[in-house]
Design a protein around this motif. Structure first.
Motif, PDB file in Angstrom:
ATOM      1  N   VAL A   1       0.843  -1.197   0.000  1.00  0.00           N
ATOM      2  CA  VAL A   1       0.000   0.000   0.000  1.00  0.00           C
ATOM      3  C   VAL A   1       0.880   1.249   0.000  1.00  0.00           C
ATOM      4  CG1 VAL A   1      -1.662   1.322   1.368  1.00  0.00           C
ATOM      5  CG2 VAL A   1      -1.971  -1.147   1.063  1.00  0.00           C
ATOM      6  N   ASN A   2       1.947   1.232   0.774  1.00  0.00           N
ATOM      7  CA  ASN A   2       2.890   2.347   0.846  1.00  0.00           C
ATOM      8  C   ASN A   2       3.499   2.629  -0.537  1.00  0.00           C
ATOM      9  OD1 ASN A   2       5.668   3.046   3.180  1.00  0.00           O
ATOM     10  ND2 ASN A   2       4.939   4.213   1.433  1.00  0.00           N
ATOM     11  N   VAL A   3       4.048   1.592  -1.160  1.00  0.00           N
ATOM     12  CA  VAL A   3       4.700   1.761  -2.465  1.00  0.00           C
ATOM     13  C   VAL A   3       3.677   2.142  -3.535  1.00  0.00           C
ATOM     14  CG1 VAL A   3       5.949   0.582  -4.309  1.00  0.00           C
ATOM     15  CG2 VAL A   3       6.639   0.265  -1.925  1.00  0.00           C
ATOM     16  N   SER A   4       2.493   1.559  -3.460  1.00  0.00           N
ATOM     17  CA  SER A   4       1.453   1.896  -4.422  1.00  0.00           C
ATOM     18  C   SER A   4       1.121   3.382  -4.351  1.00  0.00           C
ATOM     19  CB  SER A   4       0.198   1.060  -4.161  1.00  0.00           C
ATOM     20  OG  SER A   4      -0.787   1.310  -5.130  1.00  0.00           O
ATOM     21  N   ALA A   5       1.117   3.964  -3.152  1.00  0.00           N
ATOM     22  CA  ALA A   5       0.868   5.397  -3.000  1.00  0.00           C
ATOM     23  C   ALA A   5       1.993   6.213  -3.621  1.00  0.00           C
ATOM     24  CB  ALA A   5       0.698   5.742  -1.522  1.00  0.00           C
ATOM     25  N   ILE A   6       3.230   5.756  -3.440  1.00  0.00           N
ATOM     26  CA  ILE A   6       4.366   6.451  -4.058  1.00  0.00           C
ATOM     27  C   ILE A   6       4.209   6.470  -5.575  1.00  0.00           C
ATOM     28  CG2 ILE A   6       6.859   6.419  -4.439  1.00  0.00           C
ATOM     29  CD1 ILE A   6       7.171   5.118  -1.690  1.00  0.00           C
ATOM     30  N   LEU A   7       3.888   5.327  -6.154  1.00  0.00           N
ATOM     31  CA  LEU A   7       3.728   5.242  -7.604  1.00  0.00           C
ATOM     32  C   LEU A   7       2.574   6.117  -8.075  1.00  0.00           C
ATOM     33  CD1 LEU A   7       4.268   1.395  -8.097  1.00  0.00           C
ATOM     34  CD2 LEU A   7       5.871   3.221  -8.688  1.00  0.00           C
ATOM     35  N   ALA A   8       1.457   6.073  -7.356  1.00  0.00           N
ATOM     36  CA  ALA A   8       0.294   6.861  -7.760  1.00  0.00           C
ATOM     37  C   ALA A   8       0.584   8.351  -7.720  1.00  0.00           C
ATOM     38  CB  ALA A   8      -0.893   6.534  -6.855  1.00  0.00           C
ATOM     39  N   ASP A   9       1.391   8.793  -6.770  1.00  0.00           N
ATOM     40  CA  ASP A   9       1.695  10.215  -6.638  1.00  0.00           C
ATOM     41  C   ASP A   9       2.806  10.672  -7.581  1.00  0.00           C
ATOM     42  OD1 ASP A   9      -0.153  11.091  -4.721  1.00  0.00           O
ATOM     43  OD2 ASP A   9       1.047  10.267  -3.089  1.00  0.00           O
ATOM     44  N   ASN A  10       3.450   9.736  -8.265  1.00  0.00           N
ATOM     45  CA  ASN A  10       4.598  10.078  -9.101  1.00  0.00           C
ATOM     46  C   ASN A  10       4.512   9.466 -10.491  1.00  0.00           C
ATOM     47  OD1 ASN A  10       6.677  11.569  -7.217  1.00  0.00           O
ATOM     48  ND2 ASN A  10       5.838   9.895  -6.000  1.00  0.00           N
ATOM     49  N   ASP A  11       3.285   9.442 -11.050  1.00  0.00           N
ATOM     50  CA  ASP A  11       3.069   8.990 -12.430  1.00  0.00           C
ATOM     51  C   ASP A  11       3.653   7.613 -12.697  1.00  0.00           C
ATOM     52  OD1 ASP A  11       1.756  11.388 -13.116  1.00  0.00           O
ATOM     53  OD2 ASP A  11       3.673  12.382 -13.475  1.00  0.00           O
ATOM     54  N   ASN A  12       3.546   6.728 -11.696  1.00  0.00           N
ATOM     55  CA  ASN A  12       3.999   5.344 -11.819  1.00  0.00           C
ATOM     56  C   ASN A  12       5.495   5.232 -12.117  1.00  0.00           C
ATOM     57  OD1 ASN A  12       3.028   2.670 -11.498  1.00  0.00           O
ATOM     58  ND2 ASN A  12       3.284   2.304 -13.686  1.00  0.00           N
ATOM     59  N   SER A  13       6.269   6.206 -11.656  1.00  0.00           N
ATOM     60  CA  SER A  13       7.713   6.208 -11.885  1.00  0.00           C
ATOM     61  C   SER A  13       8.429   5.376 -10.829  1.00  0.00           C
ATOM     62  CB  SER A  13       8.249   7.640 -11.845  1.00  0.00           C
ATOM     63  OG  SER A  13       9.660   7.657 -11.854  1.00  0.00           O
ATOM     64  N   VAL A  14       9.033   4.274 -11.264  1.00  0.00           N
ATOM     65  CA  VAL A  14       9.800   3.435 -10.346  1.00  0.00           C
ATOM     66  C   VAL A  14      10.985   4.216  -9.794  1.00  0.00           C
ATOM     67  CG1 VAL A  14      11.182   1.328 -10.155  1.00  0.00           C
ATOM     68  CG2 VAL A  14       9.069   1.311 -11.481  1.00  0.00           C
ATOM     69  N   GLU A  15      11.542   5.119 -10.604  1.00  0.00           N
ATOM     70  CA  GLU A  15      12.711   5.887 -10.179  1.00  0.00           C
ATOM     71  C   GLU A  15      12.411   6.745  -8.943  1.00  0.00           C
ATOM     72  OE1 GLU A  15      11.627   5.636 -13.246  1.00  0.00           O
ATOM     73  OE2 GLU A  15      13.283   4.676 -14.327  1.00  0.00           O
ATOM     74  N   ALA A  16      11.133   7.065  -8.730  1.00  0.00           N
ATOM     75  CA  ALA A  16      10.771   7.892  -7.581  1.00  0.00           C
ATOM     76  C   ALA A  16      10.760   7.098  -6.278  1.00  0.00           C
ATOM     77  CB  ALA A  16       9.401   8.529  -7.802  1.00  0.00           C
ATOM     78  N   VAL A  17      10.585   5.781  -6.367  1.00  0.00           N
ATOM     79  CA  VAL A  17      10.435   4.975  -5.147  1.00  0.00           C
ATOM     80  C   VAL A  17      11.647   5.097  -4.234  1.00  0.00           C
ATOM     81  CG1 VAL A  17      10.128   2.646  -4.224  1.00  0.00           C
ATOM     82  CG2 VAL A  17       8.809   3.382  -6.232  1.00  0.00           C
ATOM     83  N   PRO A  18      12.887   4.879  -4.726  1.00  0.00           N
ATOM     84  CA  PRO A  18      14.021   4.983  -3.797  1.00  0.00           C
ATOM     85  C   PRO A  18      14.225   6.390  -3.256  1.00  0.00           C
ATOM     86  CG  PRO A  18      14.788   4.703  -6.067  1.00  0.00           C
ATOM     87  CD  PRO A  18      13.310   4.429  -6.070  1.00  0.00           C
ATOM     88  N   ILE A  19      13.864   7.422  -4.029  1.00  0.00           N
ATOM     89  CA  ILE A  19      14.009   8.791  -3.537  1.00  0.00           C
ATOM     90  C   ILE A  19      13.060   9.022  -2.371  1.00  0.00           C
ATOM     91  CG2 ILE A  19      13.778  11.232  -4.110  1.00  0.00           C
ATOM     92  CD1 ILE A  19      14.484  10.545  -6.985  1.00  0.00           C
ATOM     93  N   VAL A  20      11.789   8.657  -2.557  1.00  0.00           N
ATOM     94  CA  VAL A  20      10.809   8.856  -1.491  1.00  0.00           C
ATOM     95  C   VAL A  20      11.147   7.981  -0.285  1.00  0.00           C
ATOM     96  CG1 VAL A  20       8.375   8.669  -0.884  1.00  0.00           C
ATOM     97  CG2 VAL A  20       9.031   9.553  -3.117  1.00  0.00           C
ATOM     98  N   TRP A  21      11.619   6.779  -0.551  1.00  0.00           N
ATOM     99  CA  TRP A  21      11.943   5.868   0.557  1.00  0.00           C
ATOM    100  C   TRP A  21      13.116   6.394   1.377  1.00  0.00           C
ATOM    101  CZ3 TRP A  21       8.497   2.052   1.152  1.00  0.00           C
ATOM    102  CH2 TRP A  21       8.736   1.102   2.150  1.00  0.00           C
ATOM    103  N   TYR A  22      14.059   7.065   0.701  1.00  0.00           N
ATOM    104  CA  TYR A  22      15.273   7.535   1.373  1.00  0.00           C
ATOM    105  C   TYR A  22      15.131   8.966   1.875  1.00  0.00           C
ATOM    106  CZ  TYR A  22      20.368   8.212   1.972  1.00  0.00           C
ATOM    107  OH  TYR A  22      21.620   8.464   2.477  1.00  0.00           O
ATOM    108  N   TYR A  23      14.794   9.900   0.970  1.00  0.00           N
ATOM    109  CA  TYR A  23      14.691  11.307   1.370  1.00  0.00           C
ATOM    110  C   TYR A  23      13.761  12.036   0.404  1.00  0.00           C
ATOM    111  CZ  TYR A  23      16.051  15.666   3.591  1.00  0.00           C
ATOM    112  OH  TYR A  23      16.037  16.835   4.299  1.00  0.00           O
ATOM    113  N   PRO A  24      12.447  12.068   0.699  1.00  0.00           N
ATOM    114  CA  PRO A  24      11.462  12.576  -0.254  1.00  0.00           C
ATOM    115  C   PRO A  24      11.616  14.043  -0.605  1.00  0.00           C
ATOM    116  CG  PRO A  24      10.460  12.105   1.878  1.00  0.00           C
ATOM    117  CD  PRO A  24      11.828  11.515   1.919  1.00  0.00           C
ATOM    118  N   ALA A  25      12.303  14.844   0.236  1.00  0.00           N
ATOM    119  CA  ALA A  25      12.477  16.259  -0.079  1.00  0.00           C
ATOM    120  C   ALA A  25      13.207  16.457  -1.401  1.00  0.00           C
ATOM    121  CB  ALA A  25      13.235  16.955   1.050  1.00  0.00           C
TER     122      ALA A  25
END
Length: 344
Positions: free
Chosen positions: A104-128
């Motif tokens: 659910v957490n990762v699905s929210a990341i993808l939904a908020d970032n146009d399904n970009s896998v590249e965004a997952v590690p950024i948000v997981w590490y330091y979303p700013a």
């Protein structure tokens, strides 16, 4: 967006609490997700804990395969409809529950970032770093023990993800077909449908809202002919559909499919990301008709399943429960018309 704001709060708390440590090994395949999401979860497990669901951190409250600190775990467990009274920490939860929460957490990341896998590690590490690219080449919170810049973390993470995605064969996390019982089938792979979700209510009329990761296969619960296919891939809230001058394309169902069964039953599946059928197609029970998503009037990725007979909505929950548990399947006409929504 609300989801992104909560996500940023949760992940910052997670990262600043413990040093970043990459674990070794860990190809533990989760039971909650398949396809792209399954590979993403496998990548996180591999790097964070080596696939150890019981591991605990000596220097913080982080625990479990995804190394959630307790505050972040409580938030996302709530989003996943998981009891934190029963599972107060990540490590206290069974493997599939940890996978469900992280899904659910990762699905929210993808939904908020146009399904970009590249965004997952950024948000997981330091979303700013998503809003301020200058952070990509800086080390966040070195006092907490972090030694990698955000870009270095992202590169390491994506290398692991791509290795897993390209492995194929027995290492691939594929989405299996749904089980078909006579004329009926579950609307998603059984492994992603938790028993505690079968009686989930709809908000204001008889239907079923099921929180399901984006990209999960959606199957026809029974056969019939495709009567309508919605094509709008936008999200109601992101597109400003609730404003004073909404775009003309706005539809509440988004990418939706309605199938007409010969006995009068119409079943509709809303908020998908992709449709695999067209109007007029004959559909068999258990056929892969769509992939789940967050289109239409949807706050986060989920499946909206609606049943109608002669225009009257019926509750899908007893039917789904029978299919899941292998018990006698009720007649569609006998399904209740109330009692499965918050406003009954």
């Amino acid at each position: 967006m609300k989801a992104l704001a909560a996500l940023i709060f949760g992940t910052i708390g997670f990262v600043l609490s413990i040093p970043l440590v990459f674990a070794n090994g860990g190809d533990s395949t989760g039971v909650y997700a398949c396809g792209q999401l399954g590979t993403i979860l496998d990548t996180i497990r591999t790097l964070e804990s080596g696939g150890n669901y019981q591991i605990e951190s000596g220097g913080s409250s982080a625990s479990g395969a995804y190394q959630y600190i307790d505050t972040t775990w409580r938030y996302w467990a709530g989003e996943a409809d998981v009891s934190t009274d029963l599972y107060p920490t990540a490590a206290s939860a069974p493997d599939f529950i940890q996978d469900q929460v992280a899904g659910v957490n990762v699905s929210a990341i993808l939904a908020d970032n146009d399904n970009s896998v590249e965004a997952v590690p950024i948000v997981w590490y330091y979303p700013a770093a998503l809003d301020d690219p200058s952070w990509m080449d800086r080390i966040p919170a070195p006092s907490a023990g972090n030694t990698l810049t955000v870009r270095e973390y992202q590169t390491r993470w994506l290398d692991t993800y791509n290795e897993k995605a390209e492995a194929g064969g027995e290492n691939a996390i594929t989405c299996g077909p749904t089980a078909v019982t006579g004329d009926w089938a579950l609307p998603a792979p059984r492994e992603v449908i938790g028993e505690n979700t079968l009686d989930d209510p709809h908000h204001d009329y008889p239907a079923w809202d099921f929180m399901i990761p984006a990209g999960t296969p959606i199957y026809a619960i029974t056969g019939g002919t495709v009567a309508n296919v919605g094509t709008w891939t936008g999200n109601w809230w992101a597109a400003g559909c609730g404003g004073n001058n909404p775009p003309a394309a706005c539809t509440s169902c988004g990418v939706g499919i309605t199938i007409q069964h010969p006995d009068g039953l119409r079943h509709t599946y809303c908020h998908n990301s992709t449709s695999h059928v067209a109007e007029g197609d004959a559909v068999a029970p258990g056929q892969h008709i769509a992939d789940s998503g967050n289109s239409g009037r949807s706050g986060s990725a989920h499946l909206h399943l609606e049943l109608r007979i002669n225009g009257i909505r019926h509750c899908p929950q007893p039917l789904l429960d029978a299919l899941y548990h292998g018990t006698a399947i009720p007649l569609a006409a006998d399904l209740p018309t109330r009692g499965c929504s918050f406003q009954t």
